[in-house]
Design a protein around this motif. Structure first.
Motif, PDB file in Angstrom:
ATOM      1  N   GLU A 102      -4.779   5.700  -1.061  1.00  0.00           N
ATOM      2  CA  GLU A 102      -3.771   4.747  -0.589  1.00  0.00           C
ATOM      3  C   GLU A 102      -4.123   3.359  -1.130  1.00  0.00           C
ATOM      4  O   GLU A 102      -4.549   2.478  -0.385  1.00  0.00           O
ATOM      5  CB  GLU A 102      -3.694   4.750   0.938  1.00  0.00           C
ATOM      6  CG  GLU A 102      -2.470   4.009   1.476  1.00  0.00           C
ATOM      7  CD  GLU A 102      -2.291   4.206   2.974  1.00  0.00           C
ATOM      8  OE1 GLU A 102      -3.171   4.877   3.583  1.00  0.00           O
ATOM      9  OE2 GLU A 102      -1.295   3.697   3.525  1.00  0.00           O
ATOM     10  N   LYS A 135       0.610   5.692  -0.189  1.00  0.00           N
ATOM     11  CA  LYS A 135      -0.195   6.908  -0.192  1.00  0.00           C
ATOM     12  C   LYS A 135       0.207   7.745  -1.402  1.00  0.00           C
ATOM     13  O   LYS A 135       1.356   8.163  -1.537  1.00  0.00           O
ATOM     14  CB  LYS A 135       0.014   7.696   1.092  1.00  0.00           C
ATOM     15  CG  LYS A 135      -0.863   8.942   1.190  1.00  0.00           C
ATOM     16  CD  LYS A 135      -0.734   9.620   2.548  1.00  0.00           C
ATOM     17  CE  LYS A 135      -1.373   8.775   3.620  1.00  0.00           C
ATOM     18  NZ  LYS A 135      -1.400   9.479   4.930  1.00  0.00           N
ATOM     19  N   TYR A 153       0.842  -1.194   0.000  1.00  0.00           N
ATOM     20  CA  TYR A 153       0.000   0.000   0.000  1.00  0.00           C
ATOM     21  C   TYR A 153       0.883   1.252   0.000  1.00  0.00           C
ATOM     22  O   TYR A 153       1.875   1.335   0.724  1.00  0.00           O
ATOM     23  CB  TYR A 153      -0.929   0.005   1.208  1.00  0.00           C
ATOM     24  CG  TYR A 153      -2.023  -1.028   1.121  1.00  0.00           C
ATOM     25  CD1 TYR A 153      -3.215  -0.751   0.443  1.00  0.00           C
ATOM     26  CD2 TYR A 153      -1.865  -2.296   1.690  1.00  0.00           C
ATOM     27  CE1 TYR A 153      -4.219  -1.705   0.352  1.00  0.00           C
ATOM     28  CE2 TYR A 153      -2.871  -3.252   1.595  1.00  0.00           C
ATOM     29  CZ  TYR A 153      -4.038  -2.947   0.927  1.00  0.00           C
ATOM     30  OH  TYR A 153      -5.029  -3.885   0.821  1.00  0.00           O
ATOM     31  N   GLU A 211      -6.300  12.229  -3.133  1.00  0.00           N
ATOM     32  CA  GLU A 211      -5.384  11.509  -2.255  1.00  0.00           C
ATOM     33  C   GLU A 211      -5.941  10.116  -1.998  1.00  0.00           C
ATOM     34  O   GLU A 211      -7.095   9.952  -1.602  1.00  0.00           O
ATOM     35  CB  GLU A 211      -5.198  12.247  -0.934  1.00  0.00           C
ATOM     36  CG  GLU A 211      -4.200  11.556   0.008  1.00  0.00           C
ATOM     37  CD  GLU A 211      -4.006  12.328   1.298  1.00  0.00           C
ATOM     38  OE1 GLU A 211      -4.566  13.432   1.399  1.00  0.00           O
ATOM     39  OE2 GLU A 211      -3.306  11.811   2.196  1.00  0.00           O
TER      40      GLU A 211
END
Length: 302
Positions: free
Chosen positions: A111, A97, A95, A109
């Motif tokens: 993730e 961001k 993962y 934004e």
């Protein structure tokens, strides 16, 4: 890819999932020699991947895997090399961001789960191993590939995604990650998302698409003392009217509930607003009692 030790002893499953512990099954747990051999396999596969992608240095190694919260899926062929097995390839995910741009240039934004490295040994490519390994990861993560991001995918990897998962075209980004159009369409709250209909959000809150009461709740409005019409905003309440039909002043001026003003509506009599029927259609305005009449009626109810 062959090694001078038994691959089947290190990796008992056809696809092994490795993380920071470098443990593949119970056999390698607590055995430093086996873990050293697992590290050697990961390092060799990482170097081969970097060479195939013409990278200056490996982006996958045992030490990197131990220091990062990533997962590595390793595929083997246990019958090759005289029954000692060979390492076919690997897939590393994690993962990240990210700050992404959609087609309209809006910054988002997120993730997502990202494909960080993907390699199948040259001698066994085009045998379905890559698809087998990628499908295993998708099933293990219970994900659709369109909601993932891809770190610097090679042209061969992009062709693989287009052929097997119809992932095309990609949305250009300012970083090295590649995402596809469906990534933004499948995000919760997006205009085409099946989860929510943002056009119904606001003072009435979000309403699920397909809800049988969506149309009725669309026209709920606050009438008295900041409460919605009806006990729970149910459709068919005599106080539920179309918000678009209300005069500008209704809902803005504070109006006290009738009991606090000493006026109780007659039982069974419908409540009317000026110029409105309970169904939001225009009708004749009822006669408004004078101030003296209101005082007289007030005295009848102590």
């Amino acid at each position: 890819m062959e090694f001078p030790f038994d691959i089947n002893q290190l990796f008992p499953e056809r696809v092994s999932i490795l993380d920071q512990t470098l443990i593949a099954g119970r056999t390698s747990s607590g055995m430093p020699q086996l873990q050293a051999q697992i590290a050697a396999v990961i390092d060799e596969l990482g170097r081969a991947s970097a060479k195939a992608q013409q990278l200056p240095a490996s982006i996958t190694s045992a030490s990197k895997l131990q220091s990062q919260r990533h997962q590595l899926y390793l595929l083997k062929d246990g019958e090759s090399n005289g029954g000692r097995g060979v390492a076919v390839g690997f897939l590393k995910v994690g993962y990240k961001k990210l700050f992404l741009l959609d087609r309209q240039g809006v910054h988002i934004e997120a993730e997502p789960l990202c494909v960080l490295d993907f390699y199948i040994a040259e001698g066994v490519q085009r045998h379905g191993y890559g698809l087998e390994l990628f499908d295993f990861m998708l099933q293990h993560k219970n994900l659709d590939p369109v909601v993932m991001a891809y770190d610097r995918p090679s042209p061969k990897f992009l062709s693989f995604l287009a052929k097997h998962y119809c992932l095309t075209p990609s949305v250009p980004q300012a970083n090295n990650f590649v995402v596809f159009e469906g990534f933004f369409l499948n995000r919760p709250g997006s205009p085409s998302s099946p989860l929510m209909d943002q056009s119904l959000s606001g003072c009435f809150g979000p309403v699920e698409k397909g809800s049988p009461q969506k149309a009725g709740r669309r026209y709920q409005t606050v009438l008295f003392n900041g409460e919605r019409s009806g006990a729970s905003g149910a459709v068919g309440s005599s106080l539920a009217v179309r918000a678009s039909s209300l005069p500008p002043a209704v809902g803005i001026l504070p109006v006290l509930p009738l009991p606090q003003r000493g006026i109780l509506p007659q039982q069974g009599a419908p409540l009317y607003l000026p110029g409105l029927s309970p169904w939001g259609q225009q009708g004749p305005e009822p006669t408004v009692p004078s101030h003296r009449a209101l005082q007289t009626r007030t005295q009848q109810f102590p």
